[in-house]
Scaffold this motif. Sequence first.
Motif, PDB file in Angstrom:
ATOM      1  N   TYR A   1      32.998  31.368 -57.171  1.00  8.81           N
ATOM      2  CA  TYR A   1      33.553  30.904 -55.899  1.00  8.81           C
ATOM      3  C   TYR A   1      32.474  30.959 -54.803  1.00  8.81           C
ATOM      4  CZ  TYR A   1      36.621  30.301 -51.897  1.00  8.81           C
ATOM      5  OH  TYR A   1      37.204  29.829 -50.747  1.00  8.81           O
TER       6      TYR A   1
ATOM      7  N   LEU B   1      34.778  23.680 -59.417  1.00  7.94           N
ATOM      8  CA  LEU B   1      35.296  24.980 -59.834  1.00  7.94           C
ATOM      9  C   LEU B   1      36.661  24.822 -60.501  1.00  7.94           C
ATOM     10  CD1 LEU B   1      34.370  27.966 -59.543  1.00  7.94           C
ATOM     11  CD2 LEU B   1      35.838  28.096 -57.525  1.00  7.94           C
ATOM     12  N   HIS B   2      37.538  24.012 -59.874  1.00  5.31           N
ATOM     13  CA  HIS B   2      38.853  23.762 -60.450  1.00  5.31           C
ATOM     14  C   HIS B   2      38.733  23.070 -61.810  1.00  5.31           C
ATOM     15  CE1 HIS B   2      40.359  25.192 -56.793  1.00  5.31           C
ATOM     16  NE2 HIS B   2      40.495  24.056 -56.125  1.00  5.31           N
TER      17      HIS B   2
ATOM     18  N   THR C   1      34.243  23.331 -54.742  1.00  6.30           N
ATOM     19  CA  THR C   1      35.596  23.740 -55.128  1.00  6.30           C
ATOM     20  C   THR C   1      36.185  22.830 -56.198  1.00  6.30           C
ATOM     21  OG1 THR C   1      35.958  24.631 -52.902  1.00  6.30           O
ATOM     22  CG2 THR C   1      37.905  24.263 -54.276  1.00  6.30           C
TER      23      THR C   1
ATOM     24  N   TYR D   1      36.767  32.110 -60.835  1.00  8.35           N
ATOM     25  CA  TYR D   1      36.774  32.132 -59.375  1.00  8.35           C
ATOM     26  C   TYR D   1      36.022  33.329 -58.795  1.00  8.35           C
ATOM     27  CZ  TYR D   1      39.932  28.204 -59.518  1.00  8.35           C
ATOM     28  OH  TYR D   1      40.465  26.954 -59.736  1.00  8.35           O
TER      29      TYR D   1
END
Length: 234
Positions: free
Chosen positions: A176, A184-185, A181, A172
């Motif tokens: 980030y 990213l997760h 997103t 992150y």
Amino acid sequence: MDLSGRQRLYVYLCAIFLTALLIGDTIGSKLFTVDIPLGFATLHATLSVGAIWFPITFLLTDVINEFYGSAGARFITFVGFFMAIFAFIVILIARFIPAADFSPVRQDAFNNVLGNANRIFVASLVAYLIGQLVDIAIFQSAKRLTQSRHIWLRSTGSTLISQLVDTVIVTYVAFYGQIPTARLHQAATTSYVVKVMLAIGLTPVIYALHAIIHRRMHIEEHPADAQRVHVEIP
């Protein structure tokens, strides 16, 4: 210089640790994909080639923690931290030196391979330091609670928690705002799942190394409540 077997082992473990750490950082910009069957599903993971060698650092941290105490493990952690900074400075200087026309490695190729973004470097360094210190603290706490029994519990448990911290920070902080997103997760989740599998898979190796060091090399475990490592090198 006359070193005892205990001292020589510590030097060897530290040397392997630092090599795995620095090489893993250096080659980490190359990514590959792998499909990992989990029985009920297949995990499609994108990993860095550096991730192949980082588990060695998890393994050796626990071995050093076991036989040289938390101070011995913290010592090599901070040595690794400062050596990573030194390696970054060396690479940075090398990137600023123009390649000769006849150089077999062109300037742009050199920069593409070794020119990782500063944000990724900072994220990796912070994640490494915090993750290692968390691992060492949990390992020693579990060792005291179990009265030095159940190696698998303190080794796997400390790695699972510390690598969760490491994965969250490095993913992150580094990415980030740069990638979606949801992606990213997904990256954080798959990376952590792979680390969990590696931590569990390395458990027999921990037992094997413990047996070799304790029974074959006749080196005793460090007490769980010890506060410092004593390595006399004249």
